[in-house]
Design a protein around this motif. Structure first.
Motif, PDB file in Angstrom:
ATOM      1  N   SER A 117       0.839  -1.204   0.000  1.00 48.92           N
ATOM      2  CA  SER A 117       0.000   0.000   0.000  1.00 48.92           C
ATOM      3  C   SER A 117       0.868   1.245   0.000  1.00 48.92           C
ATOM      4  O   SER A 117       0.517   2.257  -0.610  1.00 48.92           O
ATOM      5  N   TYR A 171       1.960   1.610  -3.484  1.00 48.63           N
ATOM      6  CA  TYR A 171       0.849   1.996  -4.353  1.00 48.63           C
ATOM      7  C   TYR A 171       0.589   3.492  -4.309  1.00 48.63           C
ATOM      8  O   TYR A 171       0.090   4.084  -5.263  1.00 48.63           O
ATOM      9  N   SER A 202       3.236   6.462 -10.400  1.00 45.62           N
ATOM     10  CA  SER A 202       3.877   5.497 -11.273  1.00 45.62           C
ATOM     11  C   SER A 202       5.101   6.083 -11.977  1.00 45.62           C
ATOM     12  O   SER A 202       6.127   5.419 -12.127  1.00 45.62           O
ATOM     13  N   TYR A 223       2.509  -2.724  -8.613  1.00 46.83           N
ATOM     14  CA  TYR A 223       1.286  -1.977  -8.284  1.00 46.83           C
ATOM     15  C   TYR A 223       0.112  -2.912  -8.074  1.00 46.83           C
ATOM     16  O   TYR A 223      -0.671  -2.770  -7.145  1.00 46.83           O
ATOM     17  N   ASN A 224      -0.002  -3.880  -8.994  1.00 42.32           N
ATOM     18  CA  ASN A 224      -1.155  -4.772  -8.915  1.00 42.32           C
ATOM     19  C   ASN A 224      -1.168  -5.591  -7.635  1.00 42.32           C
ATOM     20  O   ASN A 224      -2.225  -6.006  -7.168  1.00 42.32           O
ATOM     21  N   TYR A 262      -0.805  -4.699  -4.659  1.00 41.83           N
ATOM     22  CA  TYR A 262      -1.614  -4.077  -3.618  1.00 41.83           C
ATOM     23  C   TYR A 262      -3.095  -4.390  -3.844  1.00 41.83           C
ATOM     24  O   TYR A 262      -3.790  -4.845  -2.943  1.00 41.83           O
ATOM     25  N   SER A 285      -6.929  -0.971 -13.703  1.00 37.44           N
ATOM     26  CA  SER A 285      -5.826  -0.131 -13.236  1.00 37.44           C
ATOM     27  C   SER A 285      -4.621  -0.260 -14.153  1.00 37.44           C
ATOM     28  O   SER A 285      -3.972   0.733 -14.516  1.00 37.44           O
TER      29      SER A 285
END
Lengths: 259, 214, 207
Positions: C56, C59, C63, C88-89, C91, C145
């Motif tokens: 988290s 995240y 980016s 990222y994914n 999280y 996302s």
């Protein structure tokens, strides 16, 4: 026992909800004297909660009138009526974002009492319901047990010293042992204050233990309104008789155990 | 590497701090604007059941559109610079705030509101003393999500002339300078994490009762 | 605008296919990694909290910044982009997977435990089937996302629909900007709709 001063009078009160074929409350005529502890007994859907909620105008009757100490409440602003009546519900409804003290002080604050008066009243009430003010005043509801929360609910309802208290199955969510304690406490509080209590329950033992007189409701109508002794001795119809019999059967195992 | 970094700061401290300030200001102002728009609209949506469906549907779709697309799409319409950047940021931030406001308000239990009414609060008092305070944790989560989105998009907005720390990164990419990439990347990361931390602290202060629940 | 499409259909299609490539590879790797991490988390309780906290924090970092930090290590191009996207994914996936598996009706889990199932058996035979919808919701979130963030990856030479946007910006070519926006937004909306529809059909266990 009490002066014959009618605290609450229901005159031919009816209420029907949309999408319903029958009346939730059907031509109810009842007079309740000041200082009485009245329990309203019935199974779910019989109209007892609807009847109760018409006293503080959370519901409005379709027909008939309700008089509090002689005054027709439909002529008074609803909010004013509610601020004069104490209201306690089964889910307690303590505001989780306020401390215990702030919860109890809610209505006095709305009425703009002086701060000292509010503080003193909060301490007085918490003591009355058996919760030490120093310990509990600054806690949050989530930190209290169900029984303790309901005591706070009672304190909050009593804050503005109402002459009438409405209680909607207040101990329904509380375990049996704590319930007995709370019932005794409530009777003690009632005895000391001379207020008029209207107490809704679906538990016949609770209704008969607590009530000076009991209103038995079924399908929106009042079957019988009398002292517990008279009801037990002379049930008015089949429904009441069935209630008495089932209660008696439950007690039987205690009687037999004594033999 | 360390030498390069230190050299950068020695020579460019002013422009670096300027970039930081730009980034912070554009983010903060956009967040405030998004709150001012999102929270009242979220409340309004809960009052009109039919409108609510349309509004939440619309913002749900807006949320799915890639932020870069929203940002760059505004250029033919508004040109480059701070105005289109902030417009894009606000557009991107309103959905989470608005939708969380709607959910937060709807999730307040009915019996709680009935009790509030029953003890004698006016509708206005019920709204401000009970409904909104109890919806606040959910709204706050939405604000936090929005803030993360804003800071990220503000980084991209440097590309459309809005200034900010993203400029360092894009320059680093263009000139193939690792020092700029690292300085830019770390600065943005630190900014983002600090903002998240501040919001957490703020929420802890405003919603002390939530801590008591733990 | 339509003439642009007629004249350069290859540019548009190439960008779209590149984008899909990035997204698909990312999703596959993300799912495998998240699945492995989830199983470990379910066995060792504190791990789940640590992992979710960790991801988290990542995240919440933009980016572009993560790309910038990783380039000195893995260079420009698709590889870096995919690594960042997969991280990222984690999280989104871990948060949804773990809470989905944990929030299965505790009464059912307790009954299974009482019958003598091991924790692993409970995970596979009870939690997993009952949490299907929540698990798929995580995948849905991650997919949408990824499509979004992958547009940004164009700035580090990873290709994809973002190139249309960045090129259009650089040359002030409104057609490219419009097509880039329509295609990336369209892809996101279509995928969201499809996955959402599937998610709805993953019904509850019939009583």
């Amino acid at each position: 026992m009490t002066s014959a001063n009618p605290a609450i009078i229901f005159q031919n009160v009816c209420k029907k909800f949309e999408n319903s074929r029958t009346n939730a409350v059907d031509h109810v005529d009842v007079t309740i004297q000041e200082g009485e502890f009245i329990t309203i007994l019935g199974s779910s859907g019989c109209g007892k909660t609807t009847l109760l909620k018409m006293v503080n105008r959370l519901y409005e009757p379709d027909e008939g009138k309700i008089l509090l100490f002689g005054e027709d409440i439909s002529t008074v602003d609803a909010v004013k009526v509610r601020r004069r009546i104490g209201y306690v519900i089964q889910q307690v409804g303590l505001f989780p974002h306020m401390t215990i003290g702030e919860n109890v002080a809610v209505v006095p604050k709305l009425l703009k009492w002086k701060k000292e008066k509010i503080d003193a009243r909060v301490k007085e009430l918490l003591t009355l319901v058996g919760l030490e003010p120093e310990e509990y005043e600054n806690r949050y509801p989530s930190q209290l047990s169900g029984g303790q929360q309901q005591r706070v609910g009672l304190a909050r309802a009593l804050a503005i010293d109402p002459k009438i208290m409405l209680l909607d199955e207040p101990f329904g969510a509380i375990d049996a042992i704590n319930r007995l304690n709370l019932q005794d406490e409530l009777l003690r509080i009632h005895g000391g204050l001379g207020k008029t209590f209207l107490f809704v329950t679906h538990d016949i033992h609770e209704a008969f233990k607590m009530g000076d007189r009991v209103i038995i409701m079924n399908e929106g109508e009042i079957c019988q309104f009398d002292t517990p002794r008279h009801i037990a001795a002379h049930p008015a119809n089949d429904f009441v008789e069935m209630l008495i019999r089932s209660a008696r059967e439950q007690e039987q195992i205690f009687f037999d155990a004594c033999q | 590497m360390l030498q390069l970094t230190m050299a950068y700061f020695q020579n460019n401290m002013e422009s670096f701090l300027l970039a930081v300030r730009q980034h912070m200001w554009i983010s903060l102002l956009s967040l405030l604007a998004a709150c001012v728009i999102g929270i009242p609209c979220g409340y309004a949506a809960t009052r009109y059941a039919r409108g609510e469906k349309w509004i939440t549907g619309f913002f749900q779709i807006l949320r799915i559109i890639p932020s870069l697309a929203v940002l760059i799409l505004l250029i033919p319409i508004m040109g480059t610079g701070i105005k289109p950047a902030m417009t894009a940021l606000v557009l991107l931030a309103v959905p989470p705030i608005l939708m969380n406001t709607v959910v937060g308000l709807k999730e307040v239990p009915d019996f709680m509101l009935e009790t509030a009414r029953g003890i004698g609060m006016t509708e206005r008092q019920v709204l401000w003393k009970v409904k909104f305070p109890l919806a606040l944790p959910m709204i706050f989560t939405g604000v936090k999500t929005a803030m993360v989105e804003i800071i990220a998009s503000a980084t991209l907005a440097a590309k459309i002339g809005a200034g900010g720390l993203g400029g360092l990164i894009f320059t680093g990419l263009g000139l193939n300078r690792t020092d700029l990439l690292l300085i830019g990347g770390i600065s943005v990361a630190v900014l983002s994490l600090t903002a998240a931390l501040l919001l957490d602290v703020l929420s802890g202060l405003i919603m002390r009762y939530k801590k008591a629940e733990k | 605008m339509l003439e642009f499409a007629a004249k350069h259909p290859d540019k548009l299609i190439d960008a779209l296919l590149e984008h899909l490539e990035i997204v698909l590879i990312t999703l596959i790797i993300s799912l495998l990694l998240a699945a492995a991490l989830t199983v470990i988390s379910m066995k060792i309780e504190p791990v789940s909290r640590i992992l979710i906290q960790f991801f988290s924090v990542i995240y919440s970092v933009p980016s572009l910044a993560l790309f910038a930090l990783l380039i000195p290590v893995t260079g420009l191009g698709m590889k870096t982009a995919i690594i960042v996207l997969v991280i990222y994914n984690q999280y989104l996936l871990l948060r949804n997977f773990i809470s989905g598996l944990n929030e299965v009706d505790p009464a059912v889990v307790e009954a299974a435990r009482g019958l003598g199932m091991t924790e692993m058996q409970i995970l596979m035979k009870i939690r997993l089937p009952l949490a299907k919808r929540a698990l798929f919701a995580g995948v849905h979130l991650a997919a949408v996302s990824t499509i979004g963030i992958a547009t940004i990856a164009a700035s580090i030479n990873a290709g994809g629909l973002g190139t249309l946007l960045f090129d259009g910006l650089r040359t002030m070519n409104t057609d490219k900007i419009l097509w880039g926006s329509i295609l990336s937004a369209g892809l996101a909306i279509v995928v969201n709709g499809l996955l959402g529809g599937i998610e709805k059909r993953i019904g509850r266990v019939r009583q």
